[in-house]
Design a protein around this motif. Sequence first.
Motif, PDB file in Angstrom:
ATOM      1  N   SER A  26      -2.190 101.870  24.727  1.00 62.11           N
ATOM      2  CA  SER A  26      -1.913 100.870  25.068  1.00 62.11           C
ATOM      3  C   SER A  26      -3.217 100.021  24.605  1.00 62.11           C
ATOM      4  CB  SER A  26      -2.226 101.097  26.332  1.00 62.11           C
ATOM      5  OG  SER A  26      -3.747 101.725  27.161  1.00 62.11           O
ATOM      6  N   ILE A  27      -2.998  98.959  24.585  1.00 60.22           N
ATOM      7  CA  ILE A  27      -4.393  97.867  24.637  1.00 60.22           C
ATOM      8  C   ILE A  27      -4.423  96.608  26.026  1.00 60.22           C
ATOM      9  CG2 ILE A  27      -2.452  96.113  23.866  1.00 60.22           C
ATOM     10  CD1 ILE A  27      -6.622  97.511  22.370  1.00 60.22           C
ATOM     11  N   THR A  28      -5.585  96.643  26.486  1.00 57.14           N
ATOM     12  CA  THR A  28      -6.592  95.626  27.507  1.00 57.14           C
ATOM     13  C   THR A  28      -7.270  94.792  27.154  1.00 57.14           C
ATOM     14  OG1 THR A  28      -5.903  97.958  29.084  1.00 57.14           O
ATOM     15  CG2 THR A  28      -6.818  95.523  29.725  1.00 57.14           C
ATOM     16  N   ILE A  29      -6.942  93.655  27.147  1.00 57.54           N
ATOM     17  CA  ILE A  29      -8.018  93.064  26.624  1.00 57.54           C
ATOM     18  C   ILE A  29      -7.896  91.727  27.969  1.00 57.54           C
ATOM     19  CG2 ILE A  29      -7.123  92.790  24.971  1.00 57.54           C
ATOM     20  CD1 ILE A  29      -6.002  89.752  25.063  1.00 57.54           C
ATOM     21  N   LYS A  30      -9.339  91.122  28.255  1.00 60.66           N
ATOM     22  CA  LYS A  30      -9.713  89.907  29.304  1.00 60.66           C
ATOM     23  C   LYS A  30     -10.043  88.958  28.162  1.00 60.66           C
ATOM     24  CE  LYS A  30     -11.461  94.100  32.831  1.00 60.66           C
ATOM     25  NZ  LYS A  30     -12.179  94.158  33.096  1.00 60.66           N
ATOM     26  N   ASP A  31      -9.924  87.684  28.768  1.00 61.35           N
ATOM     27  CA  ASP A  31      -9.983  86.723  28.127  1.00 61.35           C
ATOM     28  C   ASP A  31      -9.993  85.506  28.593  1.00 61.35           C
ATOM     29  OD1 ASP A  31     -10.746  84.883  25.950  1.00 61.35           O
ATOM     30  OD2 ASP A  31      -7.999  85.037  24.811  1.00 61.35           O
ATOM     31  N   HIS A  32     -10.571  84.397  28.516  1.00 64.65           N
ATOM     32  CA  HIS A  32     -10.139  82.968  29.473  1.00 64.65           C
ATOM     33  C   HIS A  32      -9.173  82.581  28.440  1.00 64.65           C
ATOM     34  CE1 HIS A  32     -14.045  81.934  31.219  1.00 64.65           C
ATOM     35  NE2 HIS A  32     -14.126  83.632  30.342  1.00 64.65           N
TER      36      HIS A  32
ATOM     37  N   SER B 101     -11.279  77.541  33.049  1.00 68.63           N
ATOM     38  CA  SER B 101     -11.024  78.194  32.453  1.00 68.63           C
ATOM     39  C   SER B 101     -10.852  79.880  32.911  1.00 68.63           C
ATOM     40  CB  SER B 101     -11.968  78.167  31.033  1.00 68.63           C
ATOM     41  OG  SER B 101     -11.149  79.368  30.214  1.00 68.63           O
ATOM     42  N   GLU B 102      -9.832  79.763  34.366  1.00 67.08           N
ATOM     43  CA  GLU B 102      -9.624  81.195  34.388  1.00 67.08           C
ATOM     44  C   GLU B 102      -9.635  82.264  33.783  1.00 67.08           C
ATOM     45  OE1 GLU B 102      -8.442  78.629  37.748  1.00 67.08           O
ATOM     46  OE2 GLU B 102      -7.741  78.460  35.364  1.00 67.08           O
ATOM     47  N   SER B 103     -10.419  83.315  33.878  1.00 74.10           N
ATOM     48  CA  SER B 103      -9.862  84.484  33.131  1.00 74.10           C
ATOM     49  C   SER B 103      -8.393  85.120  33.294  1.00 74.10           C
ATOM     50  CB  SER B 103     -11.357  86.496  33.156  1.00 74.10           C
ATOM     51  OG  SER B 103     -10.847  86.223  34.905  1.00 74.10           O
TER      52      SER B 103
ATOM     53  N   GLY C 207       5.890  98.140  27.461  1.00 73.04           N
ATOM     54  CA  GLY C 207       5.274  97.569  29.123  1.00 73.04           C
ATOM     55  C   GLY C 207       4.254  96.644  28.613  1.00 73.04           C
ATOM     56  N   ALA C 208       4.187  96.250  29.733  1.00 71.26           N
ATOM     57  CA  ALA C 208       3.175  94.903  29.664  1.00 71.26           C
ATOM     58  C   ALA C 208       2.803  94.247  31.465  1.00 71.26           C
ATOM     59  CB  ALA C 208       3.349  93.932  28.647  1.00 71.26           C
ATOM     60  N   GLN C 209       1.356  93.824  31.660  1.00 69.25           N
ATOM     61  CA  GLN C 209       1.018  93.435  33.160  1.00 69.25           C
ATOM     62  C   GLN C 209      -0.104  92.509  32.749  1.00 69.25           C
ATOM     63  OE1 GLN C 209      -0.579  97.667  34.802  1.00 69.25           O
ATOM     64  NE2 GLN C 209       0.624  98.215  33.335  1.00 69.25           N
ATOM     65  N   VAL C 210       0.607  92.133  33.710  1.00 61.85           N
ATOM     66  CA  VAL C 210      -0.965  90.625  33.336  1.00 61.85           C
ATOM     67  C   VAL C 210      -1.717  90.155  34.915  1.00 61.85           C
ATOM     68  CG1 VAL C 210      -0.715  88.106  32.902  1.00 61.85           C
ATOM     69  CG2 VAL C 210       0.290  89.460  31.248  1.00 61.85           C
ATOM     70  N   MET C 211      -2.575  89.571  35.008  1.00 63.67           N
ATOM     71  CA  MET C 211      -3.258  89.531  36.139  1.00 63.67           C
ATOM     72  C   MET C 211      -3.959  88.236  35.881  1.00 63.67           C
ATOM     73  SD  MET C 211      -5.744  91.867  39.148  1.00 63.67           S
ATOM     74  CE  MET C 211      -4.357  92.373  40.093  1.00 63.67           C
ATOM     75  N   SER C 212      -4.341  86.945  36.798  1.00 63.51           N
ATOM     76  CA  SER C 212      -5.099  86.368  36.907  1.00 63.51           C
ATOM     77  C   SER C 212      -5.216  85.515  37.926  1.00 63.51           C
ATOM     78  CB  SER C 212      -4.623  85.261  35.476  1.00 63.51           C
ATOM     79  OG  SER C 212      -5.200  84.237  35.587  1.00 63.51           O
TER      80      SER C 212
ATOM     81  N   HIS D 245      -5.054  71.764  27.501  1.00 61.99           N
ATOM     82  CA  HIS D 245      -4.396  72.553  28.799  1.00 61.99           C
ATOM     83  C   HIS D 245      -4.327  73.950  28.589  1.00 61.99           C
ATOM     84  CE1 HIS D 245      -5.285  68.091  29.986  1.00 61.99           C
ATOM     85  NE2 HIS D 245      -5.331  68.122  29.308  1.00 61.99           N
ATOM     86  N   PHE D 246      -3.359  74.055  28.011  1.00 61.50           N
ATOM     87  CA  PHE D 246      -2.083  75.504  28.527  1.00 61.50           C
ATOM     88  C   PHE D 246      -3.214  76.763  27.876  1.00 61.50           C
ATOM     89  CE2 PHE D 246      -0.396  71.546  28.221  1.00 61.50           C
ATOM     90  CZ  PHE D 246       0.751  71.295  29.327  1.00 61.50           C
ATOM     91  N   ASN D 247      -3.726  76.814  26.366  1.00 62.75           N
ATOM     92  CA  ASN D 247      -4.250  77.915  26.601  1.00 62.75           C
ATOM     93  C   ASN D 247      -4.941  77.906  25.036  1.00 62.75           C
ATOM     94  OD1 ASN D 247      -2.429  77.047  24.079  1.00 62.75           O
ATOM     95  ND2 ASN D 247      -0.787  78.211  24.386  1.00 62.75           N
ATOM     96  N   LYS D 248      -5.409  78.528  24.010  1.00 62.78           N
ATOM     97  CA  LYS D 248      -6.198  78.891  22.937  1.00 62.78           C
ATOM     98  C   LYS D 248      -5.101  78.548  21.315  1.00 62.78           C
ATOM     99  CE  LYS D 248     -10.266  81.189  25.382  1.00 62.78           C
ATOM    100  NZ  LYS D 248     -11.162  82.259  24.825  1.00 62.78           N
ATOM    101  N   PRO D 249      -6.180  78.936  20.232  1.00 62.54           N
ATOM    102  CA  PRO D 249      -5.050  78.836  19.212  1.00 62.54           C
ATOM    103  C   PRO D 249      -4.844  80.158  19.439  1.00 62.54           C
ATOM    104  CG  PRO D 249      -7.272  78.068  18.685  1.00 62.54           C
ATOM    105  CD  PRO D 249      -7.309  78.541  20.478  1.00 62.54           C
ATOM    106  N   TRP D 250      -5.350  81.283  19.426  1.00 59.88           N
ATOM    107  CA  TRP D 250      -4.463  82.736  19.700  1.00 59.88           C
ATOM    108  C   TRP D 250      -4.806  82.474  20.815  1.00 59.88           C
ATOM    109  CZ3 TRP D 250      -2.900  84.974  15.374  1.00 59.88           C
ATOM    110  CH2 TRP D 250      -3.314  85.150  14.602  1.00 59.88           C
ATOM    111  N   ASN D 251      -2.974  82.761  21.464  1.00 63.08           N
ATOM    112  CA  ASN D 251      -2.730  83.150  22.856  1.00 63.08           C
ATOM    113  C   ASN D 251      -3.055  84.361  23.088  1.00 63.08           C
ATOM    114  OD1 ASN D 251      -0.487  84.239  24.914  1.00 63.08           O
ATOM    115  ND2 ASN D 251      -0.163  81.339  24.770  1.00 63.08           N
ATOM    116  N   PHE D 252      -3.207  84.109  24.149  1.00 65.87           N
ATOM    117  CA  PHE D 252      -4.152  85.666  24.829  1.00 65.87           C
ATOM    118  C   PHE D 252      -2.548  87.208  23.985  1.00 65.87           C
ATOM    119  CE2 PHE D 252      -2.155  83.760  28.431  1.00 65.87           C
ATOM    120  CZ  PHE D 252      -1.489  84.621  29.314  1.00 65.87           C
ATOM    121  N   LEU D 253      -1.378  85.979  24.276  1.00 62.07           N
ATOM    122  CA  LEU D 253      -0.577  87.868  24.322  1.00 62.07           C
ATOM    123  C   LEU D 253      -1.156  88.467  22.818  1.00 62.07           C
ATOM    124  CD1 LEU D 253       2.165  86.497  25.749  1.00 62.07           C
ATOM    125  CD2 LEU D 253       0.722  88.112  26.941  1.00 62.07           C
TER     126      LEU D 253
END
Length: 452
Positions: free
Chosen positions: A354-360, A369-371, A387-392, A426-434
Amino acid sequence: MKVAVIGCTHAGTAAIVNTAKLYPEAQITVYERNDNISFLSCGIALYVGGVVKDPHGLFYSSPEKLAELGVTTKMRHEVVSVDTEGKKLTARCLESGETMEDHFDKLIVTTGSWPIVPKLDGIDLDNVLLSKNYNHSNTIIEKAKDAKHITVVGAGYIGVELVEAFENNGKKVTLVDSVERILNKYLDPEFSGKIEDSFREKGIELALGQTVQSFEGEDGKVKRVITDKGAIDTDLVILCIGFRPNTELLKDQVDMLENGAIVVNSYMETSKKDIFAAGDSCAVKYNPTGKAMYIPLATNAVRMGTLVARNLVRPTTEYMGTQGTSGLKIYNHNIASTGLTEGAAADEELNVDSITIKDHYRPEFMPTSESVMVKVVFEKETRRILGAQVMSEADLTQSVNTLSVCIQNNMTIDQLAFIDFFFQPHFNKPWNFLNSAGLEALPEITPDPVQV
């Protein structure tokens, strides 16, 4: 074509409406033992908590609407027996007690599920309640008015939503579950732990790792919940332990899982010709494992009900399976998950990483710019996403729908790194968090030695 339908909530309503539209010549009769149809039980906590003021909005159909489609709805009629070979059923009117027999060419079984009620001493005491249908929700609201301390048994989605609703209404709340953490079927510890922290900050008592053994009362009303670790004084108990499929009518007549969930093929056909089933009464194909599993969700139900109608006369549209995708909002946590957690993968004896990241989620130069925390579980050997999980605190839950599609299409964690997502500050970064989760999981590459 005579079509009989047993049960009319999510799957039943979808099957009925689509059958009536696709086959206007069909004679459709619906048998519903309740005094209402198509209740959105997933809205109970919102209704109990006062977020939804008008409960009528939680119904998306009615006998009158079905009548406009030419459907005959027999309310307060309970089907007491079904003969799948003879294609006939017997129903009893719950108001008059009279019974009637009906014949059918096609039978659609959408009998749904019912809460698990353990056989414990004191379970029949007043103020020990279930949470499933509209009448339950009204009873909960009425009983909760005078209750000072409410105990919720079961820390799944319904349980934790009710805990929040009761706390918001100023009640003292205790949440009991036999496992050591909440939402263990949907989230791994790094996610569920944050919700537990929020509950504790709000003064909610978490009685986790405790098994309820009995209930004690005074004057016929519950007063204590007895667990294997002690006693909890309470005025009201809500049982949210889980659900079982309502399938006794077809027992020994069609193939079922061990828990009674009806096994259907990809066209919603049971093992008996002309007998179809959908919704919480059924097993579903779970794409992360490829197995038939019991996953009672409204989304599964409406898809399956719609497919019943499309395949009623001949097979036309196959079921694509499910990832068990779901979402939840508790206080300021916006949470969604799909497929297997890391814990569930271990239970399935799958070799995963698995991989878990925390980002804005968007550039820090924006006003806010919530994490976001993202976890992706994937198979080690094939690197297939499972599988995957997202929380913000921002509502980024729709991103899990993207990951659900990835699982359904057998995509890998490496492909996730380079999927084409748009960029706009307004919506994301050049690299989307996914993308970032996929990039973080990419294997290292050792360059070849430079040739001189």
